[in-house]
Design an enzyme around this catalytic site. Structure first.
Site, PDB file in Angstrom:
ATOM      1  N   PHE A 142       0.857  -1.188   0.000  1.00  0.00           N
ATOM      2  CA  PHE A 142       0.000   0.000   0.000  1.00  0.00           C
ATOM      3  C   PHE A 142       0.887   1.229   0.000  1.00  0.00           C
ATOM      4  CE2 PHE A 142      -2.240   3.598   1.725  1.00  0.00           C
ATOM      5  CZ  PHE A 142      -3.397   3.585   0.973  1.00  0.00           C
ATOM      6  N   ASP A 232       9.301   2.868   1.906  1.00  0.00           N
ATOM      7  CA  ASP A 232       8.148   3.710   2.230  1.00  0.00           C
ATOM      8  C   ASP A 232       7.897   3.586   3.732  1.00  0.00           C
ATOM      9  OD1 ASP A 232       5.710   4.893   2.685  1.00  0.00           O
ATOM     10  OD2 ASP A 232       4.705   3.982   0.952  1.00  0.00           O
ATOM     11  N   LYS A 261       2.517  11.176   7.071  1.00  0.00           N
ATOM     12  CA  LYS A 261       1.685  10.968   8.265  1.00  0.00           C
ATOM     13  C   LYS A 261       2.178  11.752   9.485  1.00  0.00           C
ATOM     14  CE  LYS A 261      -1.023   7.097   6.842  1.00  0.00           C
ATOM     15  NZ  LYS A 261      -0.610   6.147   5.814  1.00  0.00           N
TER      16      LYS A 261
HETATM   17  C1  LIG Z   1      -0.807   6.214   4.319  1.00  0.00           C
HETATM   18  C2  LIG Z   1       0.265   5.669   3.461  1.00  0.00           C
HETATM   19  C3  LIG Z   1       0.542   6.235   2.208  1.00  0.00           C
HETATM   20  C4  LIG Z   1      -0.305   7.333   1.598  1.00  0.00           C
HETATM   21  O1  LIG Z   1      -0.325   8.488   2.353  1.00  0.00           O
HETATM   22  P1  LIG Z   1      -1.445   9.615   2.026  1.00  0.00           P
HETATM   23  O2  LIG Z   1      -1.021  10.773   2.886  1.00  0.00           O
HETATM   24  O3  LIG Z   1      -2.762   9.031   2.437  1.00  0.00           O
HETATM   25  O4  LIG Z   1      -1.379   9.893   0.580  1.00  0.00           O
HETATM   26  C5  LIG Z   1       1.597   5.720   1.498  1.00  0.00           C
HETATM   27  N1  LIG Z   1       2.345   4.712   1.972  1.00  0.00           N
HETATM   28  C6  LIG Z   1       2.109   4.144   3.179  1.00  0.00           C
HETATM   29  C7  LIG Z   1       2.973   3.028   3.657  1.00  0.00           C
HETATM   30  C8  LIG Z   1       1.045   4.585   3.953  1.00  0.00           C
HETATM   31  O5  LIG Z   1       0.777   3.996   5.112  1.00  0.00           O
END
Ligand SMILES: *Cc1c(COP(=O)(O)O)cnc(C)c1O
Length: 408
Positions: A142, A232, A261
């Site tokens: 994700f 990520d 985040k």
């Molecule tokens: C939440 C998340 C995203 C996307 O972040 P947004 O601010 O919602 O675009 C990307 N990668 C990971 C691992 C995430 O948990």
């Protein structure tokens, strides 16, 4: 159909778009690990905005930094310098022991930025055939919701009906170093691979922790093949997993990290790509940007977040509280698996008791907010400011819900 929510809310149904299925709770106030709804009922927040609220609701140092900046300068666009961005870039580079910081807003934008940088690096530094750059990603990933990012998702809910998709991505099973090695050596396009993009722990997939040694092997393989490792850490980073970066726990350094985040302190969206200067340095003026990226308000809050994490206190809290919570969750009957890293857990509910959604609805009714993922998993990521006593409330309530579902 209109659902009248607590507090008589039906506006969400009238003008809203149903791209979410929220629990029937209407929140209007937050403080630390607690939120309250429009009727004044209090809830322990065991989700913390999927880690966007690592420091809890309205952490005083973060709110103060935001207030101070609101009274000074909020936005300039990158057409001009502002006096907050360079300090934020220094603070985040120091915190993460990286060389360069590219500021953006949302997580998905950070991932998009890392993809663009990796491709440009592939063409300009590795000399890859124009248009051929290939990026390897993991099954169950994700990385956000944009069209390019969902192009390499394997979740039909995230993908279906949103094509045509962006080419240039191949998926390998998560946690399987041999499969990655085969993709880097055996495949016809092996030489055109510019990057491997993965989450050090997969959050949305259900807090999936890869096998011991996986990240180290991925690092060795990518280094050997002159392929960038992009981690990520939008969810796993900034304290959640018990370290500033989750890869610190494995003794691994990626070439690029995406952060987001918690970087916005629960106040506004702040994201960044951080990493090697020679890689991020491939971008030239005008090639990439964002109206809001690196704005003074975001930079002020981001610097305050770096200062909090610079003490090491939140990383240590995630480790200690996570060890405590994990032990207590593993003792609960009604769960078939408990996976975790730091203060971050995926708990699989025995399907005979109900779905993870059933559990979350019942938890909310009893004053604990959590979120299900993929049907069977309850995801817990409480703010790192939570106390042991508050974790006891969470575990006791979770235990009662599982017990009561079991006796129906
Ligand atoms: C939440 C998340 C995203 C996307 O972040 P947004 O601010 O919602 O675009 C990307 N990668 C990971 C691992 C995430 O948990």
């Amino acid at each position: 159909m209109t659902t009248t929510l607590p507090g008589g809310f039906d506006l969400a149904e009238r003008h809203g778009v149903r791209n979410y299925a929220p629990l029937p709770v209407v929140l209007s106030h937050g403080d630390g690990a607690w939120v309250s709804d429009v009727d004044g009922k209090r809830y322990l927040d065991a989700l913390a905005g999927y880690s966007a609220l690592n420091f809890g609701h309205r952490h005083p140092a973060l709110v103060e930094a935001a207030h101070r900046q609101l009274d000074t300068l909020t936005l300039t666009a990158r057409a001009f310098h502002n006096d907050r961005l360079p300090a934020f870039q220094r603070d985040l580079a120091e915190l993460t022991a990286t060389e360069a910081v590219l500021p953006m807003n949302t997580g998905a934008e950070a991932v998009e930025s890392a993809i663009k940088v990796a491709r440009a690096w592939g063409y300009r530094v590795r000399g890859i055939r124009p248009g051929a750059a290939r990026i390897l990603v993991a099954g169950g990933n994700f990385h956000g919701r944009t069209t390019t990012v969902v192009s390499f998702s394997d979740d039909p809910v995230a993908r279906d009906d949103f094509g045509p998709f962006t080419p240039g991505f191949d998926r390998v099973p998560y946690g399987d170093a041999a499969a990655l090695e085969a993709a880097l050596t055996g495949s016809a396009r092996a030489d055109e691979t510019v990057a491997v993009l993965l989450e050090p722990v997969q959050g949305e997939a259900g807090v999936i922790v890869p096998p011991d040694g996986y990240l180290r092997t991925v690092r060795q393989l990518t280094a050997r093949h002159d392929v960038l490792l992009i981690c990520d850490e939008i969810q796993s980073g900034l304290g959640r997993a018990g370290a500033t970066l989750c890869t610190d726990l494995a003794g691994v350094r990626a070439d690029l990290y995406t952060l987001g985040k918690a970087l916005g302190g629960g106040i506004l969206p702040v994201s960044a790509v951080v990493g090697r200067r020679d890689v991020l340095g491939v971008l030239r003026p005008g090639e990439h940007g964002s109206t809001f990226g690196g704005n003074p308000l975001a930079a002020a809050v981001g610097s305050a977040v770096c200062a909090l994490l610079g003490t090491g206190q939140y990383q240590a809290a995630a480790r200690d509280l996570g060890a405590y919570l994990g032990e207590r969750l593993r003792a609960l009957p009604g769960l078939t698996a408990v996976r975790g890293a730091g203060l971050w857990f995926g708990c699989d509910v025995d399907p005979r008791l109900g779905t993870a959604r059933d559990v979350c609805v019942e938890l909310a009714r009893r004053g604990v907010l959590a979120k299900e993922t993929h049907g069977v998993t309850v995801r817990l990521s409480p703010p790192l400011v939570i106390t042991r006593e508050e974790l006891d409330v969470l575990v006791a309530t979770f235990g009662e819900v599982l017990r009561d579902l079991g006796t129906h």
